[in-house]
Write an enzyme that holds these catalytic residues in place. Structure first.
Site, PDB file in Angstrom:
ATOM      1  N   GLU A 143       1.156  -0.733   0.194  1.00  0.00           N
ATOM      2  CA  GLU A 143       0.034   0.155  -0.059  1.00  0.00           C
ATOM      3  C   GLU A 143       0.799   1.397   0.127  1.00  0.00           C
ATOM      4  O   GLU A 143       1.634   2.106   0.874  1.00  0.00           O
ATOM      5  CB  GLU A 143      -0.792   0.146   1.243  1.00  0.00           C
ATOM      6  CG  GLU A 143      -1.942   0.608   1.453  1.00  0.00           C
ATOM      7  CD  GLU A 143      -2.999   0.612   2.738  1.00  0.00           C
ATOM      8  OE1 GLU A 143      -2.628   0.626   3.521  1.00  0.00           O
ATOM      9  OE2 GLU A 143      -4.075   0.418   1.850  1.00  0.00           O
ATOM     10  N   GLY A 144       1.567   1.550  -1.367  1.00  0.00           N
ATOM     11  CA  GLY A 144       2.407   2.779  -1.525  1.00  0.00           C
ATOM     12  C   GLY A 144       1.170   4.140  -0.786  1.00  0.00           C
ATOM     13  O   GLY A 144       0.148   4.414  -1.230  1.00  0.00           O
ATOM     14  N   THR A 145       2.691   4.845  -1.343  1.00  0.00           N
ATOM     15  CA  THR A 145       1.664   6.092  -1.933  1.00  0.00           C
ATOM     16  C   THR A 145       1.226   6.442  -3.091  1.00  0.00           C
ATOM     17  O   THR A 145      -0.204   7.468  -3.507  1.00  0.00           O
ATOM     18  CB  THR A 145       3.144   7.484  -2.082  1.00  0.00           C
ATOM     19  OG1 THR A 145       3.877   6.771  -0.896  1.00  0.00           O
ATOM     20  CG2 THR A 145       2.483   8.736  -1.052  1.00  0.00           C
ATOM     21  N   TYR A 146       1.355   5.490  -4.430  1.00  0.00           N
ATOM     22  CA  TYR A 146       1.196   5.642  -5.570  1.00  0.00           C
ATOM     23  C   TYR A 146      -0.152   4.658  -5.803  1.00  0.00           C
ATOM     24  O   TYR A 146      -0.609   4.542  -7.159  1.00  0.00           O
ATOM     25  CB  TYR A 146       1.572   5.705  -6.475  1.00  0.00           C
ATOM     26  CG  TYR A 146       2.894   7.122  -6.294  1.00  0.00           C
ATOM     27  CD1 TYR A 146       2.763   7.784  -5.341  1.00  0.00           C
ATOM     28  CD2 TYR A 146       3.884   6.578  -5.825  1.00  0.00           C
ATOM     29  CE1 TYR A 146       3.337   9.456  -5.322  1.00  0.00           C
ATOM     30  CE2 TYR A 146       4.841   7.366  -4.770  1.00  0.00           C
ATOM     31  CZ  TYR A 146       5.211   8.792  -4.609  1.00  0.00           C
ATOM     32  OH  TYR A 146       5.050   9.924  -4.556  1.00  0.00           O
ATOM     33  N   GLY A 147      -0.552   3.490  -5.193  1.00  0.00           N
ATOM     34  CA  GLY A 147      -1.747   2.858  -4.749  1.00  0.00           C
ATOM     35  C   GLY A 147      -1.646   1.681  -4.337  1.00  0.00           C
ATOM     36  O   GLY A 147      -0.348   1.607  -3.469  1.00  0.00           O
ATOM     37  N   LYS A 148      -2.295   0.700  -4.456  1.00  0.00           N
ATOM     38  CA  LYS A 148      -2.341   0.313  -4.248  1.00  0.00           C
ATOM     39  C   LYS A 148      -1.381  -1.962  -5.088  1.00  0.00           C
ATOM     40  O   LYS A 148      -2.308  -1.930  -5.814  1.00  0.00           O
ATOM     41  CB  LYS A 148      -3.501  -1.071  -3.746  1.00  0.00           C
ATOM     42  CG  LYS A 148      -3.964  -0.061  -2.276  1.00  0.00           C
ATOM     43  CD  LYS A 148      -5.459   0.060  -2.132  1.00  0.00           C
ATOM     44  CE  LYS A 148      -5.665   0.767  -0.870  1.00  0.00           C
ATOM     45  NZ  LYS A 148      -7.384   0.274  -0.219  1.00  0.00           N
ATOM     46  N   VAL A 149      -1.570  -2.522  -4.186  1.00  0.00           N
ATOM     47  CA  VAL A 149      -0.950  -4.173  -4.421  1.00  0.00           C
ATOM     48  C   VAL A 149      -1.397  -5.310  -4.406  1.00  0.00           C
ATOM     49  O   VAL A 149      -1.393  -5.166  -2.586  1.00  0.00           O
ATOM     50  CB  VAL A 149       0.739  -4.807  -4.150  1.00  0.00           C
ATOM     51  CG1 VAL A 149       1.160  -5.812  -5.508  1.00  0.00           C
ATOM     52  CG2 VAL A 149       1.377  -3.054  -5.519  1.00  0.00           C
ATOM     53  N   LYS A 164      -1.147  -4.600  -9.779  1.00  0.00           N
ATOM     54  CA  LYS A 164      -0.579  -3.054  -8.835  1.00  0.00           C
ATOM     55  C   LYS A 164      -1.271  -1.970  -9.097  1.00  0.00           C
ATOM     56  O   LYS A 164      -1.598  -2.205 -10.663  1.00  0.00           O
ATOM     57  CB  LYS A 164       0.635  -2.920  -9.283  1.00  0.00           C
ATOM     58  CG  LYS A 164       0.832  -1.483  -8.666  1.00  0.00           C
ATOM     59  CD  LYS A 164       2.249  -1.175  -9.231  1.00  0.00           C
ATOM     60  CE  LYS A 164       2.903   0.770  -8.773  1.00  0.00           C
ATOM     61  NZ  LYS A 164       4.491   0.830  -9.152  1.00  0.00           N
ATOM     62  N   ASP A 257      14.767   5.163  -7.999  1.00  0.00           N
ATOM     63  CA  ASP A 257      14.070   5.252  -6.357  1.00  0.00           C
ATOM     64  C   ASP A 257      14.911   3.201  -6.382  1.00  0.00           C
ATOM     65  O   ASP A 257      13.861   2.721  -5.731  1.00  0.00           O
ATOM     66  CB  ASP A 257      12.588   5.362  -6.283  1.00  0.00           C
ATOM     67  CG  ASP A 257      12.029   5.162  -5.689  1.00  0.00           C
ATOM     68  OD1 ASP A 257      12.730   5.609  -4.316  1.00  0.00           O
ATOM     69  OD2 ASP A 257      10.870   5.325  -5.138  1.00  0.00           O
TER      70      ASP A 257
HETATM   71  N1  LIG Z   1       5.314  -7.806  -8.486  1.00  0.00           N
HETATM   72  C1  LIG Z   1       5.023  -8.165  -7.254  1.00  0.00           C
HETATM   73  N2  LIG Z   1       4.569  -9.333  -6.140  1.00  0.00           N
HETATM   74  C2  LIG Z   1       4.705  -9.185  -4.677  1.00  0.00           C
HETATM   75  N3  LIG Z   1       4.494  -8.030  -4.446  1.00  0.00           N
HETATM   76  C3  LIG Z   1       4.490  -6.710  -4.858  1.00  0.00           C
HETATM   77  C4  LIG Z   1       5.204  -6.927  -6.162  1.00  0.00           C
HETATM   78  N4  LIG Z   1       4.871  -5.683  -6.755  1.00  0.00           N
HETATM   79  C5  LIG Z   1       4.705  -4.925  -5.328  1.00  0.00           C
HETATM   80  N5  LIG Z   1       4.766  -5.442  -4.723  1.00  0.00           N
HETATM   81  C6  LIG Z   1       4.666  -5.331  -3.374  1.00  0.00           C
HETATM   82  O1  LIG Z   1       4.114  -3.662  -3.308  1.00  0.00           O
HETATM   83  C7  LIG Z   1       4.923  -2.907  -2.688  1.00  0.00           C
HETATM   84  C8  LIG Z   1       4.035  -1.396  -3.335  1.00  0.00           C
HETATM   85  O2  LIG Z   1       4.733  -1.206  -4.789  1.00  0.00           O
HETATM   86  P1  LIG Z   1       5.356  -0.530  -5.244  1.00  0.00           P
HETATM   87  O3  LIG Z   1       5.322  -1.290  -7.492  1.00  0.00           O
HETATM   88  O4  LIG Z   1       6.720  -0.350  -5.265  1.00  0.00           O
HETATM   89  O5  LIG Z   1       4.563   0.719  -5.844  1.00  0.00           O
HETATM   90  P2  LIG Z   1       4.487   1.925  -4.507  1.00  0.00           P
HETATM   91  O6  LIG Z   1       5.365   2.609  -6.565  1.00  0.00           O
HETATM   92  O7  LIG Z   1       3.859   2.571  -4.717  1.00  0.00           O
HETATM   93  O8  LIG Z   1       5.907   2.504  -4.462  1.00  0.00           O
HETATM   94  C9  LIG Z   1       6.331  -3.269  -2.641  1.00  0.00           C
HETATM   95  O9  LIG Z   1       7.076  -2.448  -1.474  1.00  0.00           O
HETATM   96  C10 LIG Z   1       6.132  -4.905  -2.665  1.00  0.00           C
HETATM   97  O10 LIG Z   1       6.120  -4.684  -1.513  1.00  0.00           O
END
Ligand SMILES: Nc1ncnc2c1ncn2[C@@H]1O[C@H](COP(=O)(O)OP(=O)(O)O)[C@@H](O)[C@H]1O
Ligand SMILES: [Mg+2]
Length: 468
Positions: A143-149, A164, A257
């Protein structure tokens, strides 16, 4: 892993199903409110924010370089398409659109003058209208600033993926340019140590990038209460990190980043660089970009950016990788600064104060005089880490963390360091990573629960028994 409420993807928009927001970060403080947005303003003035972009031209190439045909995915031939947003070709079935119900063809009534049986209903029932779900949601992993995964499963192939979600709420002018850049960049990349974009899914008004699922990220495993890496594991991870980075740089991509939560790991010990939201192509011939210096999360930001440099190249990512290597060995961030000035102080205290002798032209960087330290520090690097690293690992980290970006080795040079080529032990993949999914998200949830437990225990101990 987040609570494993196994809900179908159709209900994704329901706010009640979302887990509580993540805790205030034990992660580095972001010095700027929104670096993505800031870059957007600085670098894309002509677009005036976010351009309106239709999916069609885009869909043609999404995944083209990356696409591995998987049984049952995409399913373009079975999914009736409607409107310009749905587009796929047999060669690149990259976009699935579940945003509109499948229009079941209205049956042609039989031209019988006196029908004895009732005609079929002219409109499908709501249940029939629903398109088949492409993915079942398993839980939230980021759950980042820019969206949910989300962790999810392809309903046909049963493949586990990460979805994502691209944040659209704040976008009034169309598809977000930052996501568009990220997708375009990911399309051009294919390497075992770089995350693979499988396809783009459109559902209702949400757009998702679909990735190979990775069980952990480094920010998560490094804060896991029990898990430990061995020396061969550390070498294996460091090498994969540099292999991924070398590939990006050879393709003219700056990541911008690199940090623990953007480095993913699966249970087989495969490491992949992820999150290309801040990445950019750079001109390999000109070797440096003139761009914003407000990139890279503070703790992993190199000194030249902290001193205001806007011309930079791949060496910025090499610095961040050096910070991660230290963190892998020590399980602590190398430079946990609170703001830009404090960040520079921590760097100088460990690596020594830069001057024009050890870093030619440092005095010409925009903020050099402004933040010039009053005390000259000698380097304490070897004293600090010698007991925690092998001699070659120590030397490699020190090189990656060279203050002067011109003297920093490239990722390719780092891979030729004796740490990888001759020093024992040989690298080996971690075999005991089956500790349940452990990303930064789960790690924060765990810490929050621990804190609450402690708070409750403290409260209980303060309640004095009433004396009779
Ligand atoms: N392919 C993936 N498989 C499992 N977890 C993922 C994957 N991509 C992202 N994540 C999880 O989601 C988080 C946020 O994704 P990220 O791509 O870094 O987006 P943000 O821009 O919100 O930081 C990551 O820190 C990671 O823990
Ligand atoms: Mg991220």
């Amino acid at each position: 892993m987040a609570p494993a409420t196994r809900s179908r993807f159709a209900s994704i928009a329901a706010p009640a199903s979302s887990p509580p927001p993540a805790l205030p970060a034990p992660t580095p403080p972001a010095p700027l409110p929104d670096p993505h947005q800031q870059q957007q303003q600085q670098q894309q003035p002509a677009h005036n924010g976010n351009p309106k972009i239709s999916f069609k031209p885009f869909a043609i190439s999404v995944g083209a370089g990356n696409r591995k045909k998987r049984p049952g995915d995409g399913m373009p031939e079975e999914r009736p398409q409607k409107g310009p947003r749905i587009y796929s070709t047999p060669a690149a079935p990259a976009i699935i659109d579940t945003s509109t119900p499948t229009p079941t063809p209205t049956p042609t009534p039989t031209p019988t003058p006196t029908p004895r049986v009732p005609s079929p209903a002219p409109h499908p029932s709501p249940a029939e209208k629903k398109p088949p779900m492409a993915y079942d949601r398993i839980g939230l992993v980021g759950e980042g600033t820019y969206g949910k995964v989300y962790k999810a499963q392809n309903t046909r192939s049963k493949e586990i993926v990460a979805l994502k979600r691209i944040r659209m709420e704040a976008e009034r002018d169309g598809f977000p340019i930052t996501a568009l850049r990220e997708i375009k960049l990911l399309q051009s990349l294919r390497h075992p140590n770089v995350v693979s974009l499988l396809e783009i899914m459109v559902e209702k008004s949400n757009v998702y990038m679909v990735f190979d699922y990775m069980d952990h990220d480094l920010a998560g495993v490094l804060t896991h209460p029990e898990f430990k890496f061995t020396a061969p594991n550390l070498k294996h991870l460091s090498r994969q990190m540099l292999e991924g980075l070398d590939y990006l740089h050879s393709r003219g991509v700056l990541h911008r980043d690199i940090k623990g939560s953007n480095i993913l790991l699966n249970n087989q010990g495969v490491l992949k660089l992820a999150d290309f939201g801040l990445a950019r192509f750079y001109n390999t011939k000109r070797s440096k970009l003139d761009y914003t210096n407000r990139v890279i999360t503070l703790w992993y930001r190199p000194p030249e950016l902290l001193l205001g440099a806007t011309m930079y190249g791949p060496s910025i990512d090499v610095w961040s990788t050096g910070c991660i290597m230290i963190e892998l060995f020590t399980r602590k961030p190398a430079f946990p600064g609170q703001d830009e000035v404090h960040q520079l102080e921590l760097v100088y205290e460990l690596l020594g104060t830069p001057n024009p002798r050890n870093w030619p032209f440092v005095d010409q960087l925009p903020w050099y005089e402004l933040v010039k330290p009053k005390i000259e520090h000698p380097s304490r690097f070897t004293d600090t880490f010698a007991s925690q690293m092998t001699p070659a690992a120590l030397d490699l980290c020190q090189q990656l963390l060279t203050l002067d970006p011109e003297q920093r080795p490239s990722a390719a040079q780092a891979l030729n360091h004796p740490y990888f080529t001759s020093e024992e032990p040989a690298p080996a993949a971690p075999t005991n990573l089956g500790l349940g999914d452990w990303h930064e998200y789960e790690s924060k949830q765990h810490k929050r629960k621990e804190r609450e437990k402690e708070k409750r225990a403290r409260k209980e101990s303060q309640i004095k028994p009433v004396s009779s």
